[in-house]
Design a protein around this motif. Structure first.
Motif, PDB file in Angstrom:
ATOM      1  N   GLU A 189       0.924  -1.272  -0.157  1.00  0.00           N
ATOM      2  CA  GLU A 189       0.024  -0.161   0.034  1.00  0.00           C
ATOM      3  C   GLU A 189       0.892   1.300   0.186  1.00  0.00           C
ATOM      4  OE1 GLU A 189      -3.440   0.235  -0.003  1.00  0.00           O
ATOM      5  OE2 GLU A 189      -3.028  -1.891  -0.669  1.00  0.00           O
ATOM      6  N   THR A 190       2.140   1.044   0.364  1.00  0.00           N
ATOM      7  CA  THR A 190       2.949   2.178   0.188  1.00  0.00           C
ATOM      8  C   THR A 190       3.067   3.197  -1.135  1.00  0.00           C
ATOM      9  OG1 THR A 190       4.606   1.393   1.664  1.00  0.00           O
ATOM     10  CG2 THR A 190       5.339   3.058   0.433  1.00  0.00           C
ATOM     11  N   LYS A 193       0.308   3.582  -2.985  1.00  0.00           N
ATOM     12  CA  LYS A 193      -0.995   4.639  -2.770  1.00  0.00           C
ATOM     13  C   LYS A 193      -0.768   5.457  -1.692  1.00  0.00           C
ATOM     14  CE  LYS A 193      -5.921   3.959  -1.990  1.00  0.00           C
ATOM     15  NZ  LYS A 193      -6.064   5.209  -1.587  1.00  0.00           N
ATOM     16  N   THR A 194      -0.235   5.360  -0.792  1.00  0.00           N
ATOM     17  CA  THR A 194      -0.050   6.107   0.350  1.00  0.00           C
ATOM     18  C   THR A 194       0.627   7.371  -0.255  1.00  0.00           C
ATOM     19  OG1 THR A 194      -0.045   4.579   1.971  1.00  0.00           O
ATOM     20  CG2 THR A 194       0.815   6.515   2.782  1.00  0.00           C
ATOM     21  N   ASP A 216      -1.120   9.341  -2.539  1.00  0.00           N
ATOM     22  CA  ASP A 216      -2.353  10.113  -1.744  1.00  0.00           C
ATOM     23  C   ASP A 216      -1.483  11.303  -0.903  1.00  0.00           C
ATOM     24  OD1 ASP A 216      -4.242   8.316  -2.214  1.00  0.00           O
ATOM     25  OD2 ASP A 216      -4.326   7.394  -0.307  1.00  0.00           O
TER      26      ASP A 216
END
Length: 73
Positions: free
Chosen positions: A33-34, A36-37, A40
């Protein structure tokens, strides 16, 4: 990494000089998920700074996380 105001001033001076820009993020974090983080975080920066979004949107060719304006994927 420069402070927020130093980074912002660099954007104001440098981005108008750019024709093509490729931004990419590198990490050794194994969390899937990094990416996407990080995207974001970029998106929040564009969402809270319309002048920056305008500067990036006027670059002829831009590729990168959360590309704004006409460069959005």
């Amino acid at each position: 990494m420069p402070s927020g105001s130093a980074r912002r001033r660099t954007d104001e001076i440098g981005l108008p000089l750019v024709d093509k820009f490729v931004s990419f993020d590198i990490t050794d974090d194994l969390d899937p998920e990094t990416g996407k983080t990080i995207a974001d975080l970029h998106q929040r920066r564009y969402d809270t700074d319309p002048d920056l979004t305008e500067l990036v949107s006027t670059i002829n060719q831009y590729e990168g996380s959360a590309a704004p304006g006409p460069h959005a994927a």
